[in-house]
Design a protein around this motif. Structure first.
Motif, short mmCIF file in Angstrom:
data_model
loop_
_atom_site.label_atom_id
_atom_site.label_comp_id
_atom_site.label_asym_id
_atom_site.label_seq_id
_atom_site.Cartn_x
_atom_site.Cartn_y
_atom_site.Cartn_z
N VAL A 1 0.82 -1.21 0.00
CA VAL A 1 0.00 0.00 0.00
C VAL A 1 0.85 1.26 0.00
O VAL A 1 0.56 2.20 -0.73
CB VAL A 1 -0.94 0.01 1.23
CG1 VAL A 1 -1.74 1.30 1.29
CG2 VAL A 1 -1.87 -1.19 1.22
N HIS A 2 1.94 1.28 0.80
CA HIS A 2 2.67 2.53 0.97
C HIS A 2 4.13 2.23 1.35
O HIS A 2 4.40 1.28 2.07
CB HIS A 2 2.02 3.34 2.08
CG HIS A 2 2.55 4.72 2.26
ND1 HIS A 2 2.37 5.72 1.34
CD2 HIS A 2 3.27 5.27 3.26
CE1 HIS A 2 2.94 6.82 1.77
NE2 HIS A 2 3.50 6.58 2.95
N THR A 3 5.05 3.06 0.86
CA THR A 3 6.47 2.98 1.23
C THR A 3 6.93 4.38 1.60
O THR A 3 6.63 5.34 0.89
CB THR A 3 7.31 2.42 0.08
OG1 THR A 3 6.86 1.10 -0.23
CG2 THR A 3 8.78 2.35 0.47
N LEU A 4 7.67 4.47 2.71
CA LEU A 4 8.18 5.74 3.17
C LEU A 4 9.66 5.61 3.44
O LEU A 4 10.10 4.61 4.02
CB LEU A 4 7.45 6.16 4.44
CG LEU A 4 7.78 7.54 5.01
CD1 LEU A 4 7.40 8.64 4.04
CD2 LEU A 4 7.05 7.74 6.33
N THR A 5 10.45 6.58 2.99
CA THR A 5 11.89 6.58 3.18
C THR A 5 12.28 7.79 4.01
O THR A 5 11.76 8.89 3.80
CB THR A 5 12.61 6.62 1.83
OG1 THR A 5 12.19 5.50 1.04
CG2 THR A 5 14.12 6.56 2.00
N ALA A 6 13.20 7.57 4.94
CA ALA A 6 13.68 8.67 5.79
C ALA A 6 15.15 8.43 6.13
O ALA A 6 15.67 7.33 5.93
CB ALA A 6 12.86 8.76 7.06
N PHE A 7 15.78 9.45 6.64
CA PHE A 7 17.17 9.36 7.09
C PHE A 7 17.22 9.66 8.58
O PHE A 7 16.57 10.60 9.04
CB PHE A 7 18.07 10.31 6.31
CG PHE A 7 18.24 9.92 4.88
CD1 PHE A 7 19.26 9.07 4.50
CD2 PHE A 7 17.36 10.36 3.91
CE1 PHE A 7 19.42 8.69 3.18
CE2 PHE A 7 17.49 9.99 2.58
CZ PHE A 7 18.53 9.15 2.22
N VAL A 8 17.99 8.85 9.30
CA VAL A 8 18.16 9.03 10.73
C VAL A 8 19.65 9.19 11.00
O VAL A 8 20.46 8.45 10.46
CB VAL A 8 17.59 7.82 11.51
CG1 VAL A 8 17.88 7.93 12.99
CG2 VAL A 8 16.11 7.69 11.26
N GLY A 9 19.98 10.15 11.82
CA GLY A 9 21.39 10.36 12.12
C GLY A 9 21.61 10.61 13.59
O GLY A 9 20.69 10.85 14.35
N GLN A 10 22.88 10.53 13.97
CA GLN A 10 23.28 10.80 15.33
C GLN A 10 24.20 11.99 15.31
O GLN A 10 24.99 12.18 14.38
CB GLN A 10 24.03 9.59 15.91
CG GLN A 10 23.32 8.98 17.05
CD GLN A 10 24.14 7.84 17.64
OE1 GLN A 10 25.14 7.43 17.11
NE2 GLN A 10 23.67 7.34 18.74
N LYS A 11 24.14 12.77 16.37
CA LYS A 11 25.01 13.96 16.46
C LYS A 11 26.38 13.59 16.91
O LYS A 11 26.67 12.67 17.55
CB LYS A 11 24.41 14.96 17.42
CG LYS A 11 23.10 15.49 16.92
CD LYS A 11 22.53 16.45 17.92
CE LYS A 11 21.16 16.90 17.48
NZ LYS A 11 20.53 17.81 18.36
#
Length: 132
Positions: free
Chosen positions: A122-132
């Motif tokens: 139904v749906h695909t979502l892409t994101a980026f996660v980072g650490q400081k």
């Protein structure tokens, strides 16, 4: 005295068979168009509902990963969950990026249908996660 001329009596006139058939044909065409429009409305509503729920599920999963103290490890996993009145397959794939303190996350959400053994994407979502 003369008798007045009698006028021919008019008989009450009803609809002819042809007129009734034409009226039924017109009504049938209008009813078929209304059923088609109603069916499109329902399927459109269901599609939007499913996309909305799947989008919320994907957003929630990415938020969970962003809230972790540690950077998520590179992995791929699938979980089944109930959300709303449906059962969903949520596949989360964490990928490495060129930047070692960032991860690319793809969340794919599929819905289980009543008459199919495999879930339907139904749906695909892409994101980026980072650490400081």
């Amino acid at each position: 005295m003369r008798k007045p001329l009698s006028q021919p009596r008019r008989q009450p006139r009803g609809f002819t068979l042809i007129e009734v058939l034409v009226a039924l044909l017109v009504f049938g065409l209008i009813a078929a168009a209304a059923v088609g429009a109603g069916s499109q409305y329902v399927s459109g509503y269901e599609r939007v509902r499913d996309k909305t729920l799947a989008g919320w599920i994907a957003d929630n999963r990415i938020s969970e990963l962003r809230l972790q103290d540690q950077l998520p490890s590179i992995s791929r996993n699938s979980d089944d969950e109930d959300y709303g009145p449906f059962r969903w397959r949520v596949t989360t794939e964490v990928k490495a990026t060129a930047e070692p303190t960032m991860r690319r996350i793809e969340v794919s959400v599929a819905k289980y249908a009543a008459n199919q053994p495999d879930p339907i994407p139904v749906h695909t979502l892409t994101a980026f996660v980072g650490q400081k």
